[in-house]
Write an enzyme that holds these catalytic residues in place. Sequence first.
Site, PDB file in Angstrom:
ATOM      1  N   GLY A 179      -3.232   0.028   1.588  1.00  0.00           N
ATOM      2  CA  GLY A 179      -3.157   0.997   2.672  1.00  0.00           C
ATOM      3  C   GLY A 179      -1.719   1.415   2.891  1.00  0.00           C
ATOM      4  N   GLN A 206       5.515   4.690   7.326  1.00  0.00           N
ATOM      5  CA  GLN A 206       6.093   3.901   6.228  1.00  0.00           C
ATOM      6  C   GLN A 206       6.796   4.772   5.193  1.00  0.00           C
ATOM      7  OE1 GLN A 206       2.310   1.504   5.641  1.00  0.00           O
ATOM      8  NE2 GLN A 206       3.832  -0.047   5.164  1.00  0.00           N
ATOM      9  N   CYS A 213       2.274  -6.459   3.691  1.00  0.00           N
ATOM     10  CA  CYS A 213       2.656  -5.117   4.142  1.00  0.00           C
ATOM     11  C   CYS A 213       3.675  -4.572   3.159  1.00  0.00           C
ATOM     12  CB  CYS A 213       3.263  -5.204   5.545  1.00  0.00           C
ATOM     13  SG  CYS A 213       3.818  -3.605   6.186  1.00  0.00           S
ATOM     14  N   LEU A 214       3.499  -3.333   2.737  1.00  0.00           N
ATOM     15  CA  LEU A 214       4.439  -2.743   1.774  1.00  0.00           C
ATOM     16  C   LEU A 214       5.844  -2.621   2.350  1.00  0.00           C
ATOM     17  CD1 LEU A 214       2.151  -0.017   0.178  1.00  0.00           C
ATOM     18  CD2 LEU A 214       2.922  -2.140  -0.885  1.00  0.00           C
ATOM     19  N   HIS A 221      -4.495  -2.830  10.509  1.00  0.00           N
ATOM     20  CA  HIS A 221      -3.088  -2.881  10.111  1.00  0.00           C
ATOM     21  C   HIS A 221      -2.468  -1.482  10.128  1.00  0.00           C
ATOM     22  CE1 HIS A 221       0.201  -4.723   7.500  1.00  0.00           C
ATOM     23  NE2 HIS A 221       0.403  -3.428   7.316  1.00  0.00           N
ATOM     24  N   GLU A 222      -3.190  -0.514   9.561  1.00  0.00           N
ATOM     25  CA  GLU A 222      -2.628   0.848   9.453  1.00  0.00           C
ATOM     26  C   GLU A 222      -2.574   1.537  10.818  1.00  0.00           C
ATOM     27  OE1 GLU A 222      -1.150   1.169   6.837  1.00  0.00           O
ATOM     28  OE2 GLU A 222      -2.269  -0.282   5.655  1.00  0.00           O
ATOM     29  N   HIS A 274       0.405   0.413  12.594  1.00  0.00           N
ATOM     30  CA  HIS A 274       1.626   1.108  12.138  1.00  0.00           C
ATOM     31  C   HIS A 274       1.850   2.396  12.936  1.00  0.00           C
ATOM     32  CE1 HIS A 274       3.495  -0.964   8.804  1.00  0.00           C
ATOM     33  NE2 HIS A 274       2.381  -1.077   8.122  1.00  0.00           N
TER      34      HIS A 274
HETATM   35 ZN   LIG Z   1       1.971  -2.347   6.562  1.00  0.00          ZN
END
Ligand SMILES: [Zn+2]
Length: 182
Positions: A46, A51, A89-90, A131-132, A135
């Site tokens: 995701g 991000q 998480c990226l 999670h998204e 963000h």
């Molecule tokens: Zn993340």
Amino acid sequence: MAIQSIRLFGDPVLRTPAEPVKDFDKELRKLVKDLTDTMMDAPGAGLAAPQIGVGLRVFTYYVDEQLGHLINPDLDLSEDKDEEGEEGCLSFPGLSFPTPRAIRAVATGLNMHGEPVTLEGTDLMARCFQHETDHLDGVLFIDRMDLKQRKLAMKEIREAEWSGLSAPAFKFSPHATHGKAL
Ligand SMILES: [Zn+2]
């Protein structure tokens, strides 16, 4: 392909709540494409617009071979939680930690054409939606951990090789996230 640099923990954009999308135009379609390409390249499960430095309420997901996006999401969560599931998480490359999340989520919102969408997810998909959407509110997975787990996570984050490098050009190994990062 339009792969964008992924912002790392420490970049203030990750702590800034994103604005609702109002214009369902060509620019929005490009943003969805950029998010999709960047997520698939990372690879990740995701990716949320902040991000890649864009303050709009948009995320993409790729879970259980289902690829999609959601705009202006709203979540309805189950009471029962998975307390132990590992989450990455990226924006925190190479790290994952047990993070409590609701097991089921119903996400409502819009697609890039402005049409209403309802998505239902369990387990990893539900985790991804939570999670998204976090963000988009400037909330990060470390905020969802209990105090003890968060302390352990912060220690690893401080020791990570990318720590303190919030420069967008930083490049990391695509293997570091084990395909679980969000
Ligand atoms: Zn993340």
